[in-house]
Design a protein around this motif. Sequence first.
Motif, PDB file in Angstrom:
ATOM      1  N   ASP A 192       0.840  -1.194   0.000  1.00  0.00           N
ATOM      2  CA  ASP A 192       0.000   0.000   0.000  1.00  0.00           C
ATOM      3  C   ASP A 192       0.876   1.245   0.000  1.00  0.00           C
ATOM      4  O   ASP A 192       2.032   1.211   0.451  1.00  0.00           O
ATOM      5  CB  ASP A 192      -0.929   0.008   1.224  1.00  0.00           C
ATOM      6  N   HIS A 194       0.274   5.669   0.429  1.00  0.00           N
ATOM      7  CA  HIS A 194      -0.599   6.845   0.546  1.00  0.00           C
ATOM      8  C   HIS A 194       0.243   8.114   0.439  1.00  0.00           C
ATOM      9  O   HIS A 194       1.362   8.157   0.953  1.00  0.00           O
ATOM     10  CB  HIS A 194      -1.339   6.852   1.893  1.00  0.00           C
ATOM     11  N   HIS A 226      -3.438  -1.571   6.028  1.00  0.00           N
ATOM     12  CA  HIS A 226      -4.030  -1.896   4.718  1.00  0.00           C
ATOM     13  C   HIS A 226      -3.241  -2.996   4.000  1.00  0.00           C
ATOM     14  O   HIS A 226      -3.820  -3.937   3.456  1.00  0.00           O
ATOM     15  CB  HIS A 226      -4.075  -0.645   3.827  1.00  0.00           C
TER      16      HIS A 226
HETATM   17 MG    MG Z   1      -4.607   2.167   1.649  1.00  0.00          MG
END
Ligand code: MG
Length: 341
Positions: A192, A194, A226
């Motif tokens: 993941d 961000h 995540h």
């Molecule tokens: Mg995420």
Amino acid sequence: MNSIARFSDNARGAFYWGFLCALREQHKQMSLLHVLIGLQAANPKILPPADLKKMGFEPLDISDLSQIQSEMQKLQMQSQLEAAQEGLGAANDSARAWGFGFPLLENAKAALRAAASCADAFGTRSIGAAHLLHGIFVTDAALAEKLRGANWTDVKIQTLCREYRDEQEGTVALDAFEMMRPRITRCGIGYDLHRLEAGRKLIVGGIELPFDKGPVGHSDGDVLAHALCDALFGAAGLGDIGSHFPDTDPKWKGANSLLFLEHARKLLDEKRIEIENVDAVVILERPKLGPHFPKMREALAKSLGVSSEKIHLKAKTNEGVDAVGRGEAIACHVAATLVSR
Ligand code: MG
């Protein structure tokens, strides 16, 4: 794995009473008919005495338990002595493989195998009285015919097997059975990333870290939670995080991502899959993550219902390279190892 540990109390009772029946008839080996009579004695609610009578057999008289106990001990000792003299014990190795201390005739062994296959087909770990009845039904055509005469049909037996649940017939020694069952290892990876923006909370591994920037995301943007979620879903064959928690669903806006992990754990529990190991690398230029690892491991372990010993965290910078290196993003890789039985 097939063994006596797999039999429910009620199914095991069929063998004990069937053994008594065989001994009383002075048989040194237990036949399928003995198993059937034992099955009736141990399970009158499933197979009432009247059904056995309709089949032309006399139900076992088990009214005086203390008398039976001494009778069985005497008969068993006598039988074992005779079997030893005749070398019958060695000839019954396959019965011993099931964990039974008494010799079984071939048709009784075949019924055991059929009962075990039936339990497997319906997805239960234990073998219940219904599976055993199915085993008898499919193994011996003559007994099946008599069962039909007492209004037993294949459909009726299948229904009992389908409705059977592991716990319904007493405690089964499943722990021993679990130990014998082969474990299947499953691996999953998750990733993941961000973007980081000023004025947002920096949450990693469920812990809020003091910093002037935080991840942009629909939920709290916790990359570690995540990526971990995706690794678990991947290993368990459960899809990905987006399919379970779509970022278009307002329900998950600003959500604490540890809730995602709790949900993932419930799904794993349903599939009887355990978490063996989690290994993660979080990539972030600043701040330093190491000092926060103990708290993160604790938070993640709590959400997953595992010991924090199973959660391993590492931190890397991106050496100033790319968006992560410029402090514009946070990324995470997770590898998860799960085991199912
Ligand atoms: Mg995420």
